[in-house]
Design an enzyme around this catalytic site. Sequence first.
Site, PDB file in Angstrom:
ATOM      1  N   GLU A 109       0.869  -0.759  -0.341  1.00  8.92           N
ATOM      2  CA  GLU A 109       0.148  -0.068  -0.012  1.00  8.92           C
ATOM      3  C   GLU A 109       0.653   0.794   0.101  1.00  8.92           C
ATOM      4  O   GLU A 109       1.510   1.710   0.715  1.00  8.92           O
ATOM      5  CB  GLU A 109      -1.230  -0.011   1.451  1.00  8.92           C
ATOM      6  N   ARG A 140       1.091  10.325   1.171  1.00 10.62           N
ATOM      7  CA  ARG A 140       0.928  10.983   1.880  1.00 10.62           C
ATOM      8  C   ARG A 140       1.868  12.171   1.815  1.00 10.62           C
ATOM      9  O   ARG A 140       2.564  13.085   2.010  1.00 10.62           O
ATOM     10  CB  ARG A 140       1.259   9.883   3.213  1.00 10.62           C
ATOM     11  N   THR A 163      -4.483   6.249   1.753  1.00 13.82           N
ATOM     12  CA  THR A 163      -4.879   7.386   1.772  1.00 13.82           C
ATOM     13  C   THR A 163      -6.131   8.095   0.683  1.00 13.82           C
ATOM     14  O   THR A 163      -5.427   9.476   0.680  1.00 13.82           O
ATOM     15  CB  THR A 163      -3.919   8.078   2.234  1.00 13.82           C
ATOM     16  N   LYS A 184     -10.954  -1.233   6.118  1.00 10.60           N
ATOM     17  CA  LYS A 184      -9.974  -1.203   6.596  1.00 10.60           C
ATOM     18  C   LYS A 184     -10.434  -1.123   7.976  1.00 10.60           C
ATOM     19  O   LYS A 184     -11.476   0.159   7.905  1.00 10.60           O
ATOM     20  CB  LYS A 184      -8.973  -0.026   5.861  1.00 10.60           C
TER      21      LYS A 184
END
Length: 216
Positions: free
Chosen positions: A47, A51, A75, A135
């Site tokens: 993943e 960011r 994200t 998640k």
Amino acid sequence: MTAIPKQDQIAELIRQATVIPVLTIERLADAVPLARALVAGGVRTLEVTLRTPVAVEAAKAIIAEVPEAIVGMGTILNGDDLKRAETLGARFGISPGATPELLKAAAAGRLPFAPGIATASELMQALARGFDVVKFFPAEQAGGIKALRALAGPFPNVKVCPTGGVGEANAASWLAEPNVLAVGGSWLCPAAEIRAGNWAGITAMCARAMKSLKAG
């Protein structure tokens, strides 16, 4: 040949992973050697979080140069992030939470997607849009395994990837829960080891963790 539904795709991707490392890549030059180090240690599903300024280019580089890696984007906060992930060729997307707008865009899009949830109400919103793989974030801070078990009561068919506060000491406990497909975390790729370029150390850490968790 019948297309595999998106939810089945992401459930299988996450289930096969056991551990999904959450990668925050600060320097583009680190992307490919980091991915190679993880794959060499038996960790293939990655993943890459959106960011940092280099996140998209880092993911592109890994997809192009490390074909053994299964690259997803994390994200994801809005529809634009989702489109970016689809365009660059990510295999899946993950968000820390979910707005109604993001859920709508993800339901309409092609990318297998797991929205982030922390409460029953957030889970109900995800389910209303067809997302039964989620998640659980931030997992430890949102109540840990006790909270996860409480959610499993009214939502027995939901499958979860807990992330947030999950590490070497408690990953096996999370994975033992029947509704957990895999766990996410950054402990397999500490920022200090990435900065130092200790790729062999990261490979060794991954190999040790995967052997331990799969044995359990």
